[in-house]
Design an enzyme around this catalytic site. Structure first.
Site, mmCIF file in Angstrom:
data_model
loop_
_atom_site.group_PDB
_atom_site.id
_atom_site.type_symbol
_atom_site.label_atom_id
_atom_site.label_comp_id
_atom_site.label_asym_id
_atom_site.label_seq_id
_atom_site.Cartn_x
_atom_site.Cartn_y
_atom_site.Cartn_z
ATOM 1 N N GLU A 102 0.836 -1.199 0.000
ATOM 2 C CA GLU A 102 0.000 0.000 0.000
ATOM 3 C C GLU A 102 0.866 1.244 0.000
ATOM 4 O OE1 GLU A 102 -3.306 -0.180 2.699
ATOM 5 O OE2 GLU A 102 -3.192 1.965 3.124
ATOM 6 N N ASP A 104 0.327 5.395 0.478
ATOM 7 C CA ASP A 104 -0.723 6.261 1.009
ATOM 8 C C ASP A 104 -0.434 7.743 0.913
ATOM 9 O OD1 ASP A 104 -2.208 4.095 1.892
ATOM 10 O OD2 ASP A 104 -1.395 4.148 3.916
ATOM 11 N N GLU A 106 -2.663 10.455 2.957
ATOM 12 C CA GLU A 106 -3.780 10.635 3.873
ATOM 13 C C GLU A 106 -3.776 12.078 4.363
ATOM 14 O OE1 GLU A 106 -4.738 6.503 6.082
ATOM 15 O OE2 GLU A 106 -2.812 7.387 6.624
ATOM 16 N N THR A 120 2.049 10.461 4.652
ATOM 17 C CA THR A 120 2.370 9.447 3.649
ATOM 18 C C THR A 120 2.838 8.193 4.373
ATOM 19 O OG1 THR A 120 4.680 10.146 3.417
ATOM 20 C CG2 THR A 120 3.058 11.204 1.978
ATOM 21 N N ARG A 130 5.829 3.372 8.332
ATOM 22 C CA ARG A 130 6.833 4.190 7.638
ATOM 23 C C ARG A 130 6.249 5.578 7.361
ATOM 24 N NH1 ARG A 130 7.119 -0.935 4.981
ATOM 25 N NH2 ARG A 130 9.103 -2.017 5.384
ATOM 26 N N ARG A 266 10.503 5.209 19.060
ATOM 27 C CA ARG A 266 9.555 4.260 18.479
ATOM 28 C C ARG A 266 10.235 2.949 18.102
ATOM 29 N NH1 ARG A 266 5.903 5.647 13.116
ATOM 30 N NH2 ARG A 266 4.631 3.739 13.095
#
Length: 278
Positions: A102, A104, A106, A120, A130, A266
């Site tokens: 995918e 993206d 958004e 993205t 990512r 993270r």
């Protein structure tokens, strides 16, 4: 002289036919289906305009009639105006299944007067995480702007008004997976992302402002449906030159507000491998 003119016209015609075969000037009626929303998605102006709406009952979405393996796709969007907090407008490519690929765009709505956030993301074999997020250097609700994805065997590049903002290179030689085997559908949706979209979910949708509407037009695609039919496409080897890389770095320096490749908290066991090469 007449023979030369005939040959010249035949050559011109050959290139015109091939150019037309390589590029689709989209008509939404011909190229897409509205896949959900119970009438909240509408194709207008003989397929030249498409609108998606969201209210407190449902959002809406559409999908291309065919999947593609590699391509360069442009879509013009005008986003939800006013208080769009909690709404998510997306334009993306996606394959099917739990191990899907995918790519993206958004657009995360916000309170009136605050900027939209463009997020993205790149998923490969079901794995995302990512994200890169940007503020835009214009108001995306006032007019249409062009959002593009170039996807070929060597790179993925996201563009805003033909300016590159992000690149994800094929680094399979470094054991970084790259989406190059699964055909992807072109999709878009407008939906309720109140639980995460605006300030991590702190700001919810104000349903008194509904319906929320985003508009789409001028879809252009240069695509192929299998890799063997891509060899003669000009974009199949396209990459960023030094000038384009400079523009991308300028956008990232001035408008990027989050980059997963700098988020050490993270990834306590170490940043993803691709971050060493971007």
């Amino acid at each position: 002289m007449a023979e030369k003119l005939v040959v010249t016209l035949m050559v011109v015609y050959f290139f015109m036919v091939n150019a037309k075969a390589d590029t689709t000037i989209g008509n939404f009626n011909q190229d897409f289906n509205i896949t959900w929303g119970d009438g909240r998605g509408k194709m207008l102006n003989n397929g030249q305009l498409l609108t998606l709406s969201l209210d407190n009952y449902s959002g809406s979405g559409f999908q291309s009639k065919n999947p593609y393996l590699f391509g360069k796709m442009d879509m013009q969007l005008k986003l939800v105006p006013g208080n769009s907090a909690g709404t998510v407008t997306s334009f993306y490519l996606s394959s099917d299944g739990s191990n899907h690929d995918e790519l993206d765009f958004e657009f995360l709505g916000n309170l009136s007067g605050d900027p939209y956030i463009l997020q993205t993301n790149v998923f490969v074999q079901g794995q995302g995480n990512r994200e890169q997020k940007f503020y835009l250097w214009f108001d995306p609700t006032k007019d249409f702007h062009t959002y593009s994805i170039l996807w070929n065997p060597e790179t993925i590049i996201f563009f805003v008004d033909q300016t590159p903002i992000r690149q994800f290179k094929n680094l399979e030689s470094y054991n970084v997976p790259f989406p190059n085997k699964q055909p992807m559908w072109i999709k878009s949706s407008l939906w309720d992302g109140s639980n995460w979209a605006t300030r991590g979910g702190l700001v919810k949708i104000d349903w008194t402002q509904a319906p929320f509407t985003a508009s789409y037009r001028n879809f252009v695609a240069q695509v192929c449906q299998k890799s063997s039919s891509c060899s003669n496409k000009s974009w199949i080897t396209e990459s960023l030159d030094s000038s384009s890389e400079g523009k991308m770095k300028w956008v990232q320096k001035n408008y990027m507000i989050y980059n997963y490749c700098t988020d050490a908290k993270r990834f306590p066991e170490g940043l993803p491998v691709e971050c060493k090469y971007t």
